[in-house]
Design a protein around this motif. Structure first.
Motif, short mmCIF file in Angstrom:
data_model
loop_
_atom_site.label_atom_id
_atom_site.label_comp_id
_atom_site.label_asym_id
_atom_site.label_seq_id
_atom_site.Cartn_x
_atom_site.Cartn_y
_atom_site.Cartn_z
N GLU A 101 0.81 -1.22 0.00
CA GLU A 101 0.00 0.00 0.00
C GLU A 101 0.84 1.27 0.00
O GLU A 101 0.43 2.31 0.53
N PHE A 102 2.03 1.20 -0.60
CA PHE A 102 2.83 2.40 -0.82
C PHE A 102 2.38 3.08 -2.11
O PHE A 102 1.99 2.41 -3.07
N LEU A 103 2.46 4.39 -2.14
CA LEU A 103 2.19 5.17 -3.35
C LEU A 103 3.32 6.16 -3.55
O LEU A 103 3.89 6.68 -2.58
N LYS A 104 3.64 6.43 -4.81
CA LYS A 104 4.65 7.44 -5.09
C LYS A 104 4.08 8.82 -4.76
O LYS A 104 3.02 9.19 -5.23
N VAL A 105 4.82 9.58 -3.94
CA VAL A 105 4.34 10.89 -3.51
C VAL A 105 5.23 12.03 -3.98
O VAL A 105 4.91 13.20 -3.75
N GLY A 106 6.34 11.71 -4.65
CA GLY A 106 7.20 12.79 -5.14
C GLY A 106 8.57 12.28 -5.56
O GLY A 106 8.79 11.08 -5.70
N ASP A 107 9.48 13.24 -5.75
CA ASP A 107 10.84 12.94 -6.21
C ASP A 107 11.84 13.77 -5.41
O ASP A 107 11.51 14.82 -4.87
N LEU A 108 13.06 13.27 -5.38
CA LEU A 108 14.18 14.04 -4.87
C LEU A 108 14.94 14.62 -6.06
O LEU A 108 15.37 13.87 -6.94
N VAL A 109 15.10 15.94 -6.09
CA VAL A 109 15.76 16.61 -7.21
C VAL A 109 16.79 17.58 -6.67
O VAL A 109 16.81 17.91 -5.48
N LEU A 110 17.65 18.07 -7.55
CA LEU A 110 18.64 19.07 -7.14
C LEU A 110 18.04 20.46 -7.24
O LEU A 110 17.46 20.83 -8.26
N GLY A 111 18.18 21.24 -6.18
CA GLY A 111 17.68 22.60 -6.17
C GLY A 111 18.69 23.57 -6.75
O GLY A 111 19.83 23.21 -7.07
N LEU A 112 18.31 24.82 -6.88
CA LEU A 112 19.19 25.85 -7.42
C LEU A 112 20.39 26.10 -6.51
O LEU A 112 21.43 26.58 -6.95
N ASP A 113 20.24 25.77 -5.22
CA ASP A 113 21.34 25.96 -4.27
C ASP A 113 22.22 24.71 -4.15
O ASP A 113 22.98 24.58 -3.18
N VAL A 114 22.10 23.80 -5.11
CA VAL A 114 22.87 22.55 -5.25
C VAL A 114 22.48 21.49 -4.23
O VAL A 114 22.92 20.34 -4.33
N TYR A 115 21.68 21.85 -3.22
CA TYR A 115 21.24 20.84 -2.25
C TYR A 115 20.02 20.11 -2.80
O TYR A 115 19.19 20.70 -3.50
N PRO A 116 19.88 18.82 -2.48
CA PRO A 116 18.67 18.10 -2.90
C PRO A 116 17.43 18.72 -2.25
O PRO A 116 17.49 19.24 -1.13
N ARG A 117 16.32 18.66 -2.95
CA ARG A 117 15.06 19.14 -2.39
C ARG A 117 13.96 18.14 -2.71
O ARG A 117 14.08 17.32 -3.62
N PHE A 118 12.88 18.25 -1.96
CA PHE A 118 11.74 17.34 -2.13
C PHE A 118 10.70 17.99 -3.03
O PHE A 118 10.24 19.10 -2.76
N ALA A 119 10.34 17.29 -4.11
CA ALA A 119 9.27 17.75 -4.99
C ALA A 119 8.08 16.83 -4.77
O ALA A 119 7.91 15.82 -5.45
N LEU A 120 7.25 17.17 -3.78
CA LEU A 120 6.08 16.36 -3.45
C LEU A 120 4.94 16.71 -4.37
O LEU A 120 4.69 17.88 -4.66
N GLY A 150 6.45 10.81 12.38
CA GLY A 150 5.44 10.80 13.42
C GLY A 150 4.40 11.89 13.20
O GLY A 150 3.23 11.73 13.52
N GLY A 151 4.85 13.01 12.60
CA GLY A 151 3.95 14.09 12.24
C GLY A 151 3.53 13.95 10.78
O GLY A 151 3.34 12.85 10.28
N THR A 152 3.45 15.08 10.09
CA THR A 152 3.07 15.03 8.68
C THR A 152 4.29 14.68 7.83
O THR A 152 5.43 14.90 8.23
N LEU A 153 4.02 14.16 6.64
CA LEU A 153 5.09 13.79 5.72
C LEU A 153 5.86 15.03 5.26
O LEU A 153 7.09 15.01 5.15
N ALA A 154 5.14 16.11 5.00
CA ALA A 154 5.79 17.35 4.55
C ALA A 154 6.76 17.88 5.60
O ALA A 154 7.86 18.35 5.28
N ARG A 155 6.35 17.83 6.86
CA ARG A 155 7.23 18.31 7.92
C ARG A 155 8.49 17.47 8.03
O ARG A 155 9.59 18.00 8.23
N ARG A 156 8.35 16.16 7.86
CA ARG A 156 9.53 15.30 7.92
C ARG A 156 10.47 15.60 6.76
O ARG A 156 11.70 15.59 6.93
N CYS A 157 9.92 15.88 5.58
CA CYS A 157 10.75 16.22 4.43
C CYS A 157 11.50 17.52 4.66
O CYS A 157 12.66 17.67 4.26
N MET A 158 10.85 18.48 5.35
CA MET A 158 11.51 19.74 5.68
C MET A 158 12.69 19.50 6.62
O MET A 158 13.74 20.14 6.51
#
Length: 235
Positions: A101-120, A150-158
């Protein structure tokens, strides 16, 4: 089939938007795309001639233009006893995650600041999740990291994003792995599922995210999770 046809076939999805799985009849066959096959040819018939090697398939390709003669391309499929079917492994992994029951929720991509970012691709306001980072390349796909929220997925990604930018030694290592992988042509997908809940000690709706995280680490053996975490689970 031609490379263009293979790319088009690989992009087919079902109603929920998930990749279509191969029919059982051809599940164990690799889909090859020789550049010698033009895009304007269609498959008319498939047959294996007498005396051909085991696993070989002869495709009779008939041109749409009547003036062209029939062309034959002999395609030998990889023997599963010697080499693994990479495309099948990828499909098996995806199928396994869908069954959990997993679903794809986004991707990890490179941001403009060269650090990876979450594209949910969606926002999930509920609490209690387990998630996977899936690494994909020409060799196949693999789960490289398992985590819980434990909280929201978005908060964990942050929180992960803060670690990528120097907030933690582990985050810095993850950022380097992701950045180097993307530069080498790899892709990283984020898959998640809402963790189950139980009633315990008279308390209702206790999230199972931590227990599920441990079980998933044991199941997928992700190389980016701390080795000590896996060892401690077995004690």
């Amino acid at each position: 089939m031609s490379p263009r046809s293979l790319v088009k076939l690989g992009g087919l999805v079902d109603t929920p938007g998930q990749p279509l799985r191969k029919p059982d009849m051809i599940e164990k066959l690799d889909l090859l795309s020789p550049t010698a096959i033009p895009n304007d040819l269609t498959v008319a018939q498939a047959q294996a001639p007498h005396g051909s090697p085991s696993g070989a398939l002869l495709l009779m390709l008939t041109s749409r233009k009547p003036s062209h003669s029939t062309s034959y391309v002999n395609i030998k499929f990889v023997n599963s006893r010697n080499l693994r079917y990479r495309s099948k492994e990828k499909m098996d992994l995806i199928q396994s995650m869908l069954e959990l029951e997993f679903l794809k929720v986004g991707d990890l991509v490179l941001g403009l600041d060269v650090y990876p970012r979450f594209a949910l691709n969606t926002k999930h306001g509920e609490h209690g999740w387990v998630y996977l980072w899936l690494e994909l390349d020409s060799d196949g796909s693999r789960v490289v990291y398992v985590g819980k929220a434990g909280g929201t997925l978005a908060r964990r990604c942050m929180q992960h994003a803060s670690g990528f930018a120097g907030g933690s030694p582990t985050g810095i290592k993850h950022a380097a792995n992701i950045s180097n992988g993307i530069k080498a042509g790899k892709r990283y997908e984020i898959w998640a599922r809402k963790a189950g809940v139980i009633s315990l000690f008279g308390e209702a709706d206790i999230s199972m995210c931590e227990v599920e995280e441990r079980a998933l680490i044991q199941k997928f053996r992700p190389i980016w999770n701390k080795e000590q975490h896996v060892t401690n689970m077995r004690r």
